[in-house]
Design an enzyme around this catalytic site. Structure first.
Site, PDB file in Angstrom:
ATOM      1  N   ASP A   8       0.869  -1.180   0.000  1.00 16.10           N
ATOM      2  CA  ASP A   8       0.000   0.000   0.000  1.00 16.10           C
ATOM      3  C   ASP A   8       0.907   1.232   0.000  1.00 16.10           C
ATOM      4  O   ASP A   8       2.116   1.139  -0.226  1.00 16.10           O
ATOM      5  CB  ASP A   8      -0.964  -0.036   1.194  1.00 16.10           C
ATOM      6  CG  ASP A   8      -0.259   0.146   2.526  1.00 16.10           C
ATOM      7  OD1 ASP A   8       0.984   0.231   2.559  1.00 16.10           O
ATOM      8  OD2 ASP A   8      -0.966   0.217   3.557  1.00 16.10           O
ATOM      9  N   CYS A  66       3.567  -3.061   3.901  1.00 14.24           N
ATOM     10  CA  CYS A  66       2.695  -1.930   4.231  1.00 14.24           C
ATOM     11  C   CYS A  66       3.505  -1.047   5.177  1.00 14.24           C
ATOM     12  O   CYS A  66       4.723  -1.204   5.247  1.00 14.24           O
ATOM     13  CB  CYS A  66       1.359  -2.393   4.809  1.00 14.24           C
ATOM     14  SG  CYS A  66       1.453  -3.247   6.393  1.00 14.24           S
ATOM     15  N   GLY A  67       2.870  -0.151   5.875  1.00 14.04           N
ATOM     16  CA  GLY A  67       3.649   0.758   6.708  1.00 14.04           C
ATOM     17  C   GLY A  67       4.465   0.030   7.755  1.00 14.04           C
ATOM     18  O   GLY A  67       5.671   0.229   7.900  1.00 14.04           O
ATOM     19  N   GLY A  69       4.088  -3.533   8.100  1.00  9.40           N
ATOM     20  CA  GLY A  69       4.153  -4.938   7.693  1.00  9.40           C
ATOM     21  C   GLY A  69       3.143  -5.811   8.419  1.00  9.40           C
ATOM     22  O   GLY A  69       2.913  -6.954   8.030  1.00  9.40           O
ATOM     23  N   GLY A  71      -0.265  -5.311   8.884  1.00  9.11           N
ATOM     24  CA  GLY A  71      -1.495  -5.517   8.109  1.00  9.11           C
ATOM     25  C   GLY A  71      -1.267  -6.463   6.943  1.00  9.11           C
ATOM     26  O   GLY A  71      -2.095  -7.339   6.667  1.00  9.11           O
TER      27      GLY A  71
END
Ligand code: RB5
Length: 150
Positions: A8, A66-67, A69, A71
């Protein structure tokens, strides 16, 4: 190796850098997005297609970012057949494959820099599952949790 990668907005820059490194190292990369930086996008929209491609053997291994990891790892593991883990260290990037047959490496774009991330990815891709009896037994117990969920 044919490698899938997804992120993302939280790991967009890191994904772009890793794609360049992977291709320079001779890997074939399938980019599941995000394809542009959109601060409102949602990691499942990219991680689920990657996870499904790994399970379908359309790519051999996956890298999900992701920011943090977190999620990405939670999401990827909802897809039956995925063995994803959030990794920050070299030892786990290797042993996660050798012992646990990890097929998706998850990382945080806001928690690791490119040098560490690239080491983790290289280590993950170079490792192979041991097929040791004790690990087969343990993974069998893990896989039994997925029966009836597909
Ligand atoms: C998005 O801001 C962020 O929550 C996401 O990238 C990830 O860190 C979730 O675990």
């Amino acid at each position: 190796m044919r490698v899938g990668i997804a992120t993302d907005h939280g790991g967009f820059g890191l994904k772009e850098e890793l794609i360049g490194q992977l291709r320079a190292a001779g890997h074939e990369v399938v980019d599941f997005g995000a394809h542009s930086l959109n601060p409102s996008d949602d990691y499942p929209d990219f991680v689920v297609p990657l996870a499904q491609a790994v399970v379908a053997s359309k790519v051999e291994r996956g890298v999900a970012i992701c920011g943090s990891g977190v999620g990405a790892a939670v999401c990827a593991n909802k897809v039956p057949g995925v063995r994803a883990a959030l990794i920050h260290d070299h030892f786990s990037a290797k042993q996660g494959v050798e012992d646990d047959h990890m097929n998706i490496l998850c990382m945080g774009g806001r928690t690791v820099g490119l040098a560490v991330a690239w080491d983790l990815v290289q280590t993950f891709l170079a490792a192979t599952y041991s097929h040791a009896e004790r690990h087969l037994r343990r993974l069998g117990k893990v896989a039994s949790l997925e029966i009836g969920k597909q």
